[in-house]
Design a protein around this motif. Structure first.
Motif, PDB file in Angstrom:
ATOM      1  N   GLU A 125      14.434  24.246 -10.743  1.00 39.28           N
ATOM      2  CA  GLU A 125      13.831  23.016 -11.221  1.00 39.28           C
ATOM      3  C   GLU A 125      14.169  21.885 -10.257  1.00 39.28           C
ATOM      4  N   GLU A 126      13.432  20.791 -10.403  1.00 36.57           N
ATOM      5  CA  GLU A 126      13.624  19.675  -9.475  1.00 36.57           C
ATOM      6  C   GLU A 126      15.037  19.112  -9.558  1.00 36.57           C
ATOM      7  N   LYS A 127      15.655  19.184 -10.738  1.00 36.36           N
ATOM      8  CA  LYS A 127      17.010  18.666 -10.896  1.00 36.36           C
ATOM      9  C   LYS A 127      18.034  19.521 -10.157  1.00 36.36           C
ATOM     10  N   ASP A 128      17.664  20.783  -9.902  1.00 34.68           N
ATOM     11  CA  ASP A 128      18.594  21.684  -9.226  1.00 34.68           C
ATOM     12  C   ASP A 128      18.644  21.424  -7.717  1.00 34.68           C
ATOM     13  N   ILE A 129      17.488  21.232  -7.129  1.00 31.64           N
ATOM     14  CA  ILE A 129      17.414  21.079  -5.680  1.00 31.64           C
ATOM     15  C   ILE A 129      16.117  20.366  -5.323  1.00 31.64           C
ATOM     16  N   ASP A 130      16.189  19.482  -4.392  1.00 25.85           N
ATOM     17  CA  ASP A 130      15.027  18.677  -3.998  1.00 25.85           C
ATOM     18  C   ASP A 130      14.293  19.387  -2.870  1.00 25.85           C
ATOM     19  N   ILE A 131      13.257  20.126  -3.222  1.00 26.63           N
ATOM     20  CA  ILE A 131      12.388  20.761  -2.223  1.00 26.63           C
ATOM     21  C   ILE A 131      11.031  20.076  -2.343  1.00 26.63           C
ATOM     22  N   PRO A 132      10.701  19.177  -1.456  1.00 27.13           N
ATOM     23  CA  PRO A 132       9.522  18.326  -1.653  1.00 27.13           C
ATOM     24  C   PRO A 132       8.211  19.083  -1.502  1.00 27.13           C
ATOM     25  N   ASP A 133       7.230  18.622  -2.289  1.00 28.97           N
ATOM     26  CA  ASP A 133       5.887  19.160  -2.143  1.00 28.97           C
ATOM     27  C   ASP A 133       4.889  18.031  -1.882  1.00 28.97           C
ATOM     28  N   TYR A 134       5.377  16.894  -1.397  1.00 23.59           N
ATOM     29  CA  TYR A 134       4.498  15.776  -1.072  1.00 23.59           C
ATOM     30  C   TYR A 134       5.181  14.910  -0.011  1.00 23.59           C
ATOM     31  N   VAL A 135       4.392  14.034   0.614  1.00 22.30           N
ATOM     32  CA  VAL A 135       4.892  13.012   1.542  1.00 22.30           C
ATOM     33  C   VAL A 135       4.246  11.701   1.127  1.00 22.30           C
ATOM     34  N   GLU A 136       5.047  10.635   1.061  1.00 25.08           N
ATOM     35  CA  GLU A 136       4.520   9.357   0.578  1.00 25.08           C
ATOM     36  C   GLU A 136       4.960   8.234   1.514  1.00 25.08           C
ATOM     37  N   ILE A 137       3.998   7.452   1.966  1.00 17.04           N
ATOM     38  CA  ILE A 137       4.250   6.333   2.879  1.00 17.04           C
ATOM     39  C   ILE A 137       3.957   5.031   2.127  1.00 17.04           C
ATOM     40  N   THR A 138       4.895   4.090   2.185  1.00 16.09           N
ATOM     41  CA  THR A 138       4.715   2.789   1.545  1.00 16.09           C
ATOM     42  C   THR A 138       4.982   1.693   2.563  1.00 16.09           C
ATOM     43  N   ALA A 139       4.158   0.623   2.531  1.00 17.05           N
ATOM     44  CA  ALA A 139       4.329  -0.469   3.496  1.00 17.05           C
ATOM     45  C   ALA A 139       3.624  -1.719   2.978  1.00 17.05           C
ATOM     46  N   ASP A 140       4.061  -2.862   3.507  1.00 17.22           N
ATOM     47  CA  ASP A 140       3.324  -4.102   3.326  1.00 17.22           C
ATOM     48  C   ASP A 140       2.267  -4.153   4.419  1.00 17.22           C
ATOM     49  N   VAL A 178       0.844  -1.192   0.000  1.00 17.40           N
ATOM     50  CA  VAL A 178       0.000   0.000   0.000  1.00 17.40           C
ATOM     51  C   VAL A 178       0.880   1.244   0.000  1.00 17.40           C
ATOM     52  N   THR A 179       0.470   2.232  -0.775  1.00 17.71           N
ATOM     53  CA  THR A 179       1.111   3.549  -0.763  1.00 17.71           C
ATOM     54  C   THR A 179       0.055   4.594  -0.444  1.00 17.71           C
ATOM     55  N   VAL A 180       0.350   5.423   0.543  1.00 17.83           N
ATOM     56  CA  VAL A 180      -0.501   6.562   0.897  1.00 17.83           C
ATOM     57  C   VAL A 180       0.297   7.827   0.605  1.00 17.83           C
ATOM     58  N   ARG A 181      -0.221   8.652  -0.283  1.00 11.90           N
ATOM     59  CA  ARG A 181       0.513   9.847  -0.715  1.00 11.90           C
ATOM     60  C   ARG A 181      -0.268  11.101  -0.361  1.00 11.90           C
ATOM     61  N   PHE A 182       0.442  12.052   0.264  1.00 11.30           N
ATOM     62  CA  PHE A 182      -0.116  13.352   0.613  1.00 11.30           C
ATOM     63  C   PHE A 182       0.491  14.384  -0.331  1.00 11.30           C
TER      64      PHE A 182
END
Length: 568
Positions: free
Chosen positions: A234-249, A160-164
């Motif tokens: 741009e995203e390639k320049d610097i990673d400034i996230p605009d989401y949070v993603e949780i993955t688990a079994d 399962v992946t839950v993405r915000f």
């Protein structure tokens, strides 16, 4: 170039620490459909003619949403501060159904504003609104790579992946490099979820950190929606996230309520007056992390405090073991006390039964003795009359005085000896009669006392039983606590280590992150400075969600998603 996600997470966790001192009025839980208002594309503080001074507004916006993140109800809690002790405060917040939630101060309407009868104190109010939120949160779910709705996912098993996702909608039109651009209010977004380790395994998170206490895993994620756009990167320049993603079994998927905090405070203290050279730019950028110096110090103290807690937790393990042994001994003692109380109750019950029988016969016994005494007194009166003495009717109370008078009047005559013998006989029976009366009264009193004793022994027996039961529960609970001490020690150790990483991560952000931002602009400091200044100004300008006031304010948002549970 990309910054380390751990640095951004450390930044986010520091904001969490800051929220510990934030105040807000507790909201009432309710559900209603919200019709979205027309979008607000610019930060435009409103200001109405002030018939009374406007208050500093500390605003907390509670957003109650479904498990998909869609807002269903918005509740705004305002703390109108009144440090000058004014009698009236003006409140321009554009809210519906405003009510005082912490006092009885009333307000009067002044157009769309409210004039509070503050009486020298602060005002805590609450109201609703259908105004569009500055940050839209969307929560999506996938099961084994396929999109599913929350309702479809409940109770299912698999990967399962839950993405915000967070969409920043609050911006100002600003001239950058000679062109008009949209500069977003730089919100820091932190989302927290707690996962049951019995349901979630092999947990990972994008743009966040995990903290496992053995039974549950806490997930804390950080996003900065709109910041990369503000900086023109741009995203390639610097990673400034605009989401949070949780993955688990996951087995039998359920997700408890999640909370998301959104605020712009970390960006408001950046000094934009020193951006004309590299040193000044670096110094100003350092102030972005420097604005969190208090939080860094706090994280260091947290680390030290957790180390002390770890030591105390080890001592707690020893203490709970000793306490569990003491509880076992108390349980055994209580059982002995209960058994003794049962034997005592049996004896007391027999005593009470015997005394009740004696008391029941006491009336008949004393009545018979009184009747016999009265017969003796009648006989004595007849004997005195036969001897020529005229006396009144003899009673238990007067016979002694009357016979003493008869003896005195006879002198040394031959009959005086007979009268004295008669009085001695009556005195002897009277002593027996009075003793009988006292005995029967004592029996009655003893019977009542025996009844009270039985009742007391009942209470003692019941109390001993309750004590034994409570001691048993205490022993069982301490046993469970003692068994959980290793997990507690492990959890505290992880938390301590995590706090250490937080402190180190913030320092690393200070030392390394700044230069990477500068490198991404290829040395064009003027454009970077211009964008940074516009970003900080947007953060400073955004002081209220529900409406402007004449004085400064601050606002934070708390989003709560509904839990995903299996149908009962």
């Amino acid at each position: 170039m990309k910054t380390s996600a751990s640095k951004l997470t450390a930044l986010g966790l520091s904001v969490v620490l800051a929220l510990g001192g934030a105040s807000g009025v507790v909201y009432a839980s309710a559900n209603s459909h919200m019709e979205p208002a027309a979008p607000e594309t610019e930060t435009m503080p409103a200001s109405l003619p002030a018939a009374a001074p406007a208050a500093f507004r500390d605003e907390t916006v509670y957003v109650l949403s479904g498990p998909d993140g869609k807002a269903e109800k918005v509740i705004v809690s305002d703390w109108l501060k009144n440090p000058e002790g004014l009698e009236q405060l003006r409140d321009d917040a554009a809210l519906d159904g405003v009510e005082n939630v912490k006092g009885d101060e009333a307000f009067s309407a002044d157009g769309n504003a409210r004039i509070w009868d503050a009486q020298g104190g602060d005002i805590y109010s609450q109201g609703g609104t259908n105004r569009e939120l500055p940050v839209e949160m969307r929560v999506s779910y996938t099961l084994d790579g396929q999109p599913v709705s929350p309702g479809q996912l409940a109770g299912k098993s698999g990967k399962v992946t839950v993405r915000f996702d967070y969409v920043n909608k609050q911006f100002e039109k600003v001239e950058i490099g000679g062109e008009m651009e949209e500069i977003y209010v730089p919100f820091a977004v932190l989302t927290a979820a707690v996962l049951d380790n019995g349901c979630f395994q092999n947990i990972s998170v994008a743009n966040g950190r995990l903290y496992n206490d053995g039974g549950r895993t806490a997930v804390i994620g950080l996003a900065l929606p709109g910041l990369r756009e503000n900086l023109g990167l741009e995203e390639k320049d610097i990673d400034i996230p605009d989401y949070v993603e949780i993955t688990a079994d996951v087995k039998d998927f359920e997700l408890e309520t999640t909370f998301t905090v959104i605020l712009s405070d970390p960006f408001q203290e950046l000094d934009t007056g020193k951006l004309d050279d590299l040193d000044g730019l670096q110094g100003s950028l350092a102030e972005l992390a420097g604005a969190m110096e208090r939080l860094m110090d706090g994280s260091g103290r947290l680390y030290d405090g957790l180390g002390e807690l770890l030591e105390k937790s080890e001592a707690l393990g020893d203490a709970t073991g000793q306490l569990a042994n003491g509880a076992d001994a108390l349980k055994a003692g209580a059982a002995e006390l209960q058994a003794g109380a049962a034997q005592l109750q049996e004896g007391a019950a027999g005593l009470q039964t015997g005394l009740e029988k004696l008391d029941a016969n006491s009336g008949q016994l004393t009545a018979g003795a009184k009747q016999a005494f009265d017969g003796l007194l009648v006989s004595a009166g007849q004997q005195l009359a036969a001897a020529g003495a005229t006396v009144p009717e003899l009673t238990v109370e007067n016979y002694g005085q009357i016979l003493d008078g008869v003896i005195a009047s006879m002198g040394d005559g031959p009959a005086v000896g007979q009268v004295k013998g008669l009085k001695a006989s009556l005195d002897g029976y009277n002593a027996f009669y009075q003793g009988l009366v006292q005995y029967t009264a004592g029996v009655a009193q003893a019977s009542g006392g025996a009844a009270q004793l039985c009742a007391g022994i009942d209470s003692l027996r019941d109390g001993a039983g309750a004590l034994g039961q409570g001691a048993g529960q205490l022993s069982a609970g301490l046993g469970q606590l003692n068994q959980s001490i290793p997990a507690l020690l492990d959890g505290v150790t992880q938390l301590r280590d995590g706090a250490g990483e937080l402190s180190d991560g913030l320092r690393e952000f200070n030392e390394e992150g700044i230069q990477k931002i500068v490198d991404a602009f290829d040395g064009d400091l003027s454009l970077l400075a211009e964008r940074l200044e516009a970003t900080v100004d947007a953060a400073k300008d955004y002081q209220s969600f529900s409406g402007g006031s004449e004085k400064d304010g601050q606002v934070k948002f708390i989003y709560r998603t509904a839990a995903v549970t299996m149908a009962a």
